[in-house]
Structure formats: C-alpha cells, structure tokens
Design a protein around this motif. Structure first.
Motif, mmCIF file in Angstrom:
data_model
loop_
_atom_site.group_PDB
_atom_site.id
_atom_site.type_symbol
_atom_site.label_atom_id
_atom_site.label_comp_id
_atom_site.label_asym_id
_atom_site.label_seq_id
_atom_site.Cartn_x
_atom_site.Cartn_y
_atom_site.Cartn_z
ATOM 1 N N HIS A 194 11.828 12.007 7.040
ATOM 2 C CA HIS A 194 11.102 10.946 7.722
ATOM 3 C C HIS A 194 12.057 10.149 8.591
ATOM 4 O O HIS A 194 13.286 10.264 8.482
ATOM 5 N N ASP A 195 11.491 9.335 9.450
ATOM 6 C CA ASP A 195 12.271 8.532 10.390
ATOM 7 C C ASP A 195 13.086 7.463 9.652
ATOM 8 O O ASP A 195 12.822 7.139 8.484
ATOM 9 N N GLN A 196 14.046 6.883 10.359
ATOM 10 C CA GLN A 196 14.923 5.867 9.787
ATOM 11 C C GLN A 196 14.377 4.446 9.951
ATOM 12 O O GLN A 196 15.117 3.487 9.765
ATOM 13 N N SER A 197 13.102 4.297 10.268
ATOM 14 C CA SER A 197 12.557 2.966 10.503
ATOM 15 C C SER A 197 12.616 2.114 9.240
ATOM 16 O O SER A 197 12.625 2.621 8.117
ATOM 17 N N LYS A 198 12.630 0.801 9.448
ATOM 18 C CA LYS A 198 12.676 -0.141 8.329
ATOM 19 C C LYS A 198 11.471 0.029 7.410
ATOM 20 O O LYS A 198 11.599 -0.025 6.186
ATOM 21 N N ASN A 199 10.286 0.239 7.994
ATOM 22 C CA ASN A 199 9.078 0.397 7.182
ATOM 23 C C ASN A 199 9.196 1.571 6.224
ATOM 24 O O ASN A 199 8.725 1.507 5.080
ATOM 25 N N LEU A 200 9.808 2.655 6.689
ATOM 26 C CA LEU A 200 9.877 3.860 5.877
ATOM 27 C C LEU A 200 10.926 3.788 4.777
ATOM 28 O O LEU A 200 11.001 4.668 3.927
ATOM 29 N N LEU A 201 11.738 2.734 4.757
ATOM 30 C CA LEU A 201 12.687 2.573 3.655
ATOM 31 C C LEU A 201 11.954 2.430 2.328
ATOM 32 O O LEU A 201 12.395 2.950 1.301
ATOM 33 N N THR A 202 10.821 1.715 2.342
ATOM 34 C CA THR A 202 10.022 1.580 1.116
ATOM 35 C C THR A 202 9.497 2.934 0.679
ATOM 36 O O THR A 202 9.539 3.288 -0.512
ATOM 37 N N TYR A 203 8.993 3.718 1.626
ATOM 38 C CA TYR A 203 8.516 5.062 1.310
ATOM 39 C C TYR A 203 9.651 5.918 0.751
ATOM 40 O O TYR A 203 9.471 6.678 -0.203
ATOM 41 N N HIS A 204 10.823 5.805 1.360
ATOM 42 C CA HIS A 204 11.976 6.601 0.935
ATOM 43 C C HIS A 204 12.328 6.321 -0.520
ATOM 44 O O HIS A 204 12.531 7.247 -1.322
ATOM 45 N N ASP A 205 12.416 5.047 -0.870
ATOM 46 C CA ASP A 205 12.775 4.681 -2.241
ATOM 47 C C ASP A 205 11.737 5.191 -3.239
ATOM 48 O O ASP A 205 12.089 5.690 -4.320
ATOM 49 N N LEU A 206 10.468 5.082 -2.895
ATOM 50 C CA LEU A 206 9.415 5.561 -3.793
ATOM 51 C C LEU A 206 9.461 7.082 -3.939
ATOM 52 O O LEU A 206 9.302 7.611 -5.047
ATOM 53 N N LEU A 207 9.678 7.780 -2.833
ATOM 54 C CA LEU A 207 9.783 9.238 -2.904
ATOM 55 C C LEU A 207 10.931 9.657 -3.810
ATOM 56 O O LEU A 207 10.798 10.595 -4.612
ATOM 57 N N GLN A 208 12.062 8.970 -3.710
ATOM 58 C CA GLN A 208 13.198 9.312 -4.559
ATOM 59 C C GLN A 208 12.877 9.061 -6.024
ATOM 60 O O GLN A 208 13.274 9.846 -6.902
ATOM 61 N N ALA A 258 0.809 -1.220 0.000
ATOM 62 C CA ALA A 258 0.000 0.000 0.000
ATOM 63 C C ALA A 258 0.842 1.271 0.000
ATOM 64 O O ALA A 258 0.284 2.367 -0.099
ATOM 65 N N ALA A 259 2.170 1.158 0.105
ATOM 66 C CA ALA A 259 3.006 2.352 0.265
ATOM 67 C C ALA A 259 2.831 3.331 -0.889
ATOM 68 O O ALA A 259 2.759 4.548 -0.677
ATOM 69 N N LEU A 260 2.754 2.837 -2.121
ATOM 70 C CA LEU A 260 2.629 3.725 -3.276
ATOM 71 C C LEU A 260 1.311 4.491 -3.229
ATOM 72 O O LEU A 260 1.257 5.689 -3.523
ATOM 73 N N VAL A 261 0.234 3.818 -2.839
ATOM 74 C CA VAL A 261 -1.074 4.461 -2.750
ATOM 75 C C VAL A 261 -1.059 5.550 -1.688
ATOM 76 O O VAL A 261 -1.569 6.661 -1.890
ATOM 77 N N VAL A 262 -0.477 5.244 -0.525
ATOM 78 C CA VAL A 262 -0.392 6.218 0.565
ATOM 79 C C VAL A 262 0.410 7.440 0.128
ATOM 80 O O VAL A 262 -0.017 8.590 0.302
ATOM 81 N N LEU A 263 1.576 7.210 -0.458
ATOM 82 C CA LEU A 263 2.437 8.314 -0.862
ATOM 83 C C LEU A 263 1.813 9.154 -1.960
ATOM 84 O O LEU A 263 1.912 10.388 -1.957
ATOM 85 N N GLN A 264 1.173 8.508 -2.908
ATOM 86 C CA GLN A 264 0.529 9.236 -3.995
ATOM 87 C C GLN A 264 -0.500 10.224 -3.449
ATOM 88 O O GLN A 264 -0.586 11.375 -3.901
#
Length: 354
Positions: free
Chosen positions: A223-237, A199-205
């Motif tokens: 954003h925080d350095q949590s493991k979950n947010l690594l997916t968000y980070h890559d998508l944002l980039q 769901a990360a792409l949907v949330v970020l969009q």
C-alpha cells in the motif's frame, strides 16, 4: 508470492460525522506492477503526469470512457474487491454495539442474533432524525463519538443528557438504556480502553475476508506511504502476527479464519507502483459513485456505469437497509457477538464483564 495492492479513500479517523466525507472504503487488486503499467499505457497512452490519480482524471469528461474501460479490464481479468461503508451508519452500528447491546447482554439477551443489531442501526439511521427529532439526533451521535474518544466522566454524562434530549420514549428499545437508565454497563463499554469509532478495522476486516478467499496460498499486501494508511498498516501487521487457530462465520457468504494466509505487508511509494495507482482508481471511482447515488455530489463518472462493472463477489457495502427479513436471512446463525468479543480481547480492547 501473490501480491494484492490496496488503497483507501474517505478516512477521517475517529470522526465518522465528517460532512465532506460521508463514505469510506478501500480496494484491493491482485495485479503485478508490470501488468498495471501495461494497462495504464493502453488506456492512457498520452498521460504526462508522473502518477495516475483518479481525482485528477475524472474531472475531464474526455477521460471518463477510458476510466470505465480500465476498470472493466481490471474487474474482468484480475482478482479485485472494493469495500464501501456509510460512515454515519457505521457510527450508529457502533452506538448500538456499545450504548445499547451491553444493556441486553446483562439481561441474558443475544442482541446480535440474526443481525438484530444491523436492523436497529438501519432503522435508527434512516428514521431516527424524524422520530427522535433533529438536531437532537445529530447531537446524540456527536456526543457518542466524543464520549468514545475521551472516555472521561464529563463526556459520558453529556452523552446521557444528549440521549435524554431526544424523543427517546418513541423508541425506548434503542435509546432507553442510556436515556432511561444511564446503564452503567453501556457507559463502561464506551469507556473501555481501545474501543474507538475508527472505521479502519471494519474496512480491513471486510477486505481481508475476500482476499483470503481469492488467494490460493500465502500472499502479501502493498500500500501507499500516506499518513492515513499507517493505521491500516499497523492493523494488517497485527492480523499477520496473530497465530491462534479460530474461525468465525460473519454472514451467509463470508467467514474469517485465523491464522490468515496473509503473510507480509509493505509500504511503497505510489509513484513507483502502477499497481497501487490502479487501486486508487478503483476506490476513487467507487467513492465518487456512492456520493453521487446519495445525492451528495455531482459530476465525474456515471455511477450506474461504475456499479454495473462489478460482479456481486467483487463489491462489499455497509449501508442501512430496512429489508429486515433479508438482513435476518443473510446474518442468520452468524457469530457476531463472538467475533466482537474476540476482537475486543485480541486487537483493540479488553473483554466485557461476564
């Protein structure tokens, strides 16, 4: 450069059926660390913990009014947006996108016209367990999620079998493509590399669509350095790096235009970022409220008190609705099919056959 701090909650990767985490979401706040630290001191002058954490604070009734007051200040004086989605509904939307829509696409029907996909997904989410039968309905969703993850013949065949085990003849428009025809175009879409149930792409969009409106010029995200947010980070980039000029109308009130104003994304230690801690408070309260409203949890802040803090433009939600006329009006003239195809090519997969 303006900076939005974001935090997420409820992320379970590909598994949208996780019983303990029904909702997923994220909050973005345009606030400096200096202002955030001042607000924390004002609302929690006696706090001893090294980091403000919503989950810990909400357990104590004595903190409830302070948490509400803090959020009221943020929503009144700073640029904020919160997004929440029902993950079972999102999974059904993905089922409709990949296990139903390609069947109609091959027959020249625009299944996304005026939000028909949302209408069908809402109907199936809210009534499917009754007229398709339980546990057959749940088994079909689990089989779909597994087939999307594995993309191999065994799980794909198991998905078809799971669809046929439901009372699919009571709703052949939605389940028939798999159950009656084992439609190869649907199975091919499910097996497309890059297609997933995350769901990360949907949330970020959704967050980006609002941040793009709120930001007056180029902005950055932390954003925080949590493991979950690594997916968000890559998508944002990947969003930042995408420089093609194009715009899509998503709903009556939202659109997405590339290239984005978003210029940078960085990971920070939340212990040293009061602003990120406030994003944690916002999304923590919203997820808790959603669980309480759905009857899945109890305790914490009064969910009605939390929700009334938000103005309409500050809160985005993806939940099933059987107000089909309102859904049709809200999504009339949108470019859902074009956007999905564009994202398939540029962000997580390959184009469907034309």
């Amino acid at each position: 450069m303006e900076c939005f701090r974001i935090d997420e909650s409820g992320y379970t990767g590909f598994d949208l059926l996780n019983a303990d985490q029904r909702f997923q979401g994220a909050s973005a706040i345009g606030i400096s660390d200096e202002d955030a630290a001042r607000l924390i001191r004002e609302h929690f002058p006696r706090i001893q913990a090294p980091e403000l954490k919503y989950r810990s604070l909400s357990r104590r009734p004595a903190n409830h009014e302070r948490l509400l007051s803090l959020q009221r200040d943020l929503l009144t004086h700073y640029r904020c947006v919160t997004y929440i989605c029902d993950k079972r509904f999102l999974l059904m939307l993905k089922f409709v996108d990949y296990a139903v829509e390609p069947f109609y696409y091959e027959r020249g029907i625009d299944f996304y016209d005026n939000g028909q996909n949302y209408a069908m997904a809402s109907l199936l989410t809210l009534t499917g367990p009754t007229f398709l039968g339980q546990p057959a309905y749940d088994n079909m969703l689990a089989a779909f999620q597994h087939a999307v993850k594995e993309k191999t013949p065994g799980p794909l065949e198991a998905l078809v079998a799971a669809a046929r085990a439901t009372h699919w003849r009571d709703f052949p428009e939605g389940i028939g493509p798999l159950a009656q025809y084992a439609a190869p175009e649907c199975l091919s879409a499910i097996a497309t590399p890059g297609v997933n149930t995350d769901a990360a792409l949907v949330v970020l969009q959704s967050l980006i669509s609002r941040m793009e409106v709120m930001a007056e010029g180029p902005y950055r995200v932390e954003h925080d350095q949590s493991k979950n947010l690594l997916t968000y980070h890559d998508l944002l980039q990947r969003f930042i790096d995408h420089d093609q000029e194009i715009e899509f109308r998503q709903t009556e009130i939202t659109s997405l235009k590339f290239p984005l104003k978003l210029a940078e994304v960085a990971q920070v230690d939340s212990k040293t970022s009061p602003a990120v801690q406030l994003a944690d408070v916002m999304i923590g309260a919203a997820i808790e409220a959603a669980n309480n409203i759905a009857g899945l949890r109890s305790g914490g802040l009064d969910p009605e008190a939390v929700m009334t803090l938000y103005a309409d433009h500050q809160f985005i939600h993806m939940v099933p609705s059987v107000d089909f006329e309102e859904q049709r009006r809200f999504r009339q003239g949108t470019q859902a099919a074009e956007l999905i195809d564009y994202f398939s090519v540029n962000f997580y997969g390959r184009p469907r056959e034309s």
